[in-house]
Write a protein that holds these residues in place. Structure first.
Motif, mmCIF file in Angstrom:
data_model
loop_
_atom_site.group_PDB
_atom_site.id
_atom_site.type_symbol
_atom_site.label_atom_id
_atom_site.label_comp_id
_atom_site.label_asym_id
_atom_site.label_seq_id
_atom_site.Cartn_x
_atom_site.Cartn_y
_atom_site.Cartn_z
ATOM 1 N N GLY A 40 0.829 -1.212 0.000
ATOM 2 C CA GLY A 40 0.000 0.000 0.000
ATOM 3 C C GLY A 40 0.855 1.251 0.000
ATOM 4 N N ARG A 41 1.875 1.242 0.824
ATOM 5 C CA ARG A 41 2.805 2.374 0.879
ATOM 6 C C ARG A 41 3.528 2.538 -0.459
ATOM 7 N N ALA A 42 3.908 1.418 -1.056
ATOM 8 C CA ALA A 42 4.596 1.462 -2.357
ATOM 9 C C ALA A 42 3.684 2.029 -3.443
ATOM 10 N N ILE A 43 2.405 1.659 -3.422
ATOM 11 C CA ILE A 43 1.455 2.189 -4.411
ATOM 12 C C ILE A 43 1.294 3.692 -4.207
ATOM 13 N N TRP A 44 1.140 4.124 -2.959
ATOM 14 C CA TRP A 44 0.987 5.554 -2.645
ATOM 15 C C TRP A 44 2.171 6.345 -3.197
ATOM 16 N N GLN A 45 3.373 5.852 -2.971
ATOM 17 C CA GLN A 45 4.574 6.532 -3.454
ATOM 18 C C GLN A 45 4.660 6.488 -4.979
ATOM 19 N N ALA A 46 4.217 5.389 -5.583
ATOM 20 C CA ALA A 46 4.276 5.248 -7.039
ATOM 21 C C ALA A 46 3.370 6.252 -7.742
ATOM 22 N N ILE A 47 2.277 6.633 -7.097
ATOM 23 C CA ILE A 47 1.366 7.614 -7.699
ATOM 24 C C ILE A 47 2.104 8.933 -7.945
ATOM 25 N N ASP A 48 3.062 9.267 -7.086
ATOM 26 C CA ASP A 48 3.836 10.496 -7.264
ATOM 27 C C ASP A 48 4.762 10.412 -8.476
ATOM 28 N N ARG A 49 5.243 9.217 -8.788
ATOM 29 C CA ARG A 49 6.146 9.051 -9.930
ATOM 30 C C ARG A 49 5.383 9.046 -11.244
ATOM 31 N N SER A 50 4.214 8.412 -11.242
ATOM 32 C CA SER A 50 3.383 8.360 -12.444
ATOM 33 C C SER A 50 1.953 8.063 -12.026
ATOM 34 N N PRO A 51 1.003 8.853 -12.505
ATOM 35 C CA PRO A 51 -0.389 8.590 -12.154
ATOM 36 C C PRO A 51 -1.019 7.459 -12.972
ATOM 37 N N ALA A 52 -0.306 6.943 -13.958
ATOM 38 C CA ALA A 52 -0.855 5.895 -14.821
ATOM 39 C C ALA A 52 -0.884 4.558 -14.083
ATOM 40 N N ILE A 53 -2.061 3.955 -14.009
ATOM 41 C CA ILE A 53 -2.218 2.665 -13.333
ATOM 42 C C ILE A 53 -1.260 1.635 -13.931
ATOM 43 N N GLU A 54 -1.127 1.638 -15.241
ATOM 44 C CA GLU A 54 -0.223 0.695 -15.917
ATOM 45 C C GLU A 54 1.220 0.862 -15.428
ATOM 46 N N ASP A 55 1.680 2.094 -15.262
ATOM 47 C CA ASP A 55 3.040 2.346 -14.771
ATOM 48 C C ASP A 55 3.202 1.884 -13.326
ATOM 49 N N ILE A 56 2.176 2.105 -12.518
ATOM 50 C CA ILE A 56 2.227 1.684 -11.117
ATOM 51 C C ILE A 56 2.342 0.164 -11.040
ATOM 52 N N VAL A 57 1.528 -0.527 -11.833
ATOM 53 C CA VAL A 57 1.569 -1.995 -11.864
ATOM 54 C C VAL A 57 2.950 -2.466 -12.314
ATOM 55 N N GLN A 58 3.476 -1.895 -13.380
ATOM 56 C CA GLN A 58 4.780 -2.322 -13.886
ATOM 57 C C GLN A 58 5.876 -2.071 -12.856
ATOM 58 N N GLY A 59 5.834 -0.931 -12.199
ATOM 59 C CA GLY A 59 6.829 -0.640 -11.173
ATOM 60 C C GLY A 59 6.793 -1.640 -10.030
ATOM 61 N N LEU A 60 5.599 -2.006 -9.599
ATOM 62 C CA LEU A 60 5.472 -2.993 -8.524
ATOM 63 C C LEU A 60 5.952 -4.362 -8.976
ATOM 64 N N ARG A 61 5.668 -4.702 -10.221
ATOM 65 C CA ARG A 61 6.120 -5.994 -10.745
ATOM 66 C C ARG A 61 7.637 -6.053 -10.844
ATOM 67 N N ASN A 62 8.290 -4.894 -10.997
ATOM 68 C CA ASN A 62 9.752 -4.865 -10.995
ATOM 69 C C ASN A 62 10.307 -5.124 -9.593
ATOM 70 N N ASP A 63 9.536 -4.751 -8.566
ATOM 71 C CA ASP A 63 9.993 -4.885 -7.185
ATOM 72 C C ASP A 63 9.504 -6.153 -6.491
ATOM 73 N N TYR A 64 8.365 -6.685 -6.938
ATOM 74 C CA TYR A 64 7.763 -7.856 -6.305
ATOM 75 C C TYR A 64 7.520 -8.924 -7.359
ATOM 76 N N GLU A 65 7.646 -10.160 -6.954
ATOM 77 C CA GLU A 65 7.362 -11.263 -7.871
ATOM 78 C C GLU A 65 5.860 -11.553 -7.790
ATOM 79 N N VAL A 66 5.124 -11.027 -8.754
ATOM 80 C CA VAL A 66 3.675 -11.152 -8.748
ATOM 81 C C VAL A 66 3.162 -11.202 -10.188
ATOM 82 N N ALA A 67 2.116 -11.985 -10.396
ATOM 83 C CA ALA A 67 1.520 -12.092 -11.735
ATOM 84 C C ALA A 67 0.868 -10.766 -12.108
ATOM 85 N N PRO A 68 0.875 -10.419 -13.396
ATOM 86 C CA PRO A 68 0.314 -9.137 -13.836
ATOM 87 C C PRO A 68 -1.137 -8.921 -13.391
#
Length: 91
Positions: A40-68
């Motif tokens: 949740g904290r990572a998503i909150w911070q990711a919104i500041d880097r890019s408001p695009a949901i697709e970018d947030i998902v991709q950024g999290l997938r780079n940091d966590y091993e999770v299915a798209p």
């Protein structure tokens, strides 16, 4: 309803601080407290880097091993909560 494309925070609606790795949010109008750790904290911070949901998902997938699909569901579940609480809005 179509999947949201972007999300943005509504800065005048919250106060935010980080305490020992936990995000604490206070709704400016109601005084209701919210907290988020880890993803949740990572998503909150990711919104500041890019408001695009697709970018947030991709950024999290780079940091966590999770299915798209699972990552997208988690991001949308959290952002839906932010929108419902009045702290952010889809755009």
């Amino acid at each position: 309803m179509a999947q949201p494309v972007k999300i943005r925070k509504i800065p005048q609606k919250f106060l935010a601080t980080d305490i020992d790795g936990e995000l604490i949010l206070v709704h400016a109008d109601t005084g209701v407290f919210f907290s988020a750790k880890d993803t949740g904290r990572a998503i909150w911070q990711a919104i500041d880097r890019s408001p695009a949901i697709e970018d947030i998902v991709q950024g999290l997938r780079n940091d966590y091993e999770v299915a798209p699909e699972e990552c997208l569901r988690s991001v949308l579940a959290f952002t839906d909560q932010l929108v419902e609480a009045g702290l952010a809005e889809y755009c």
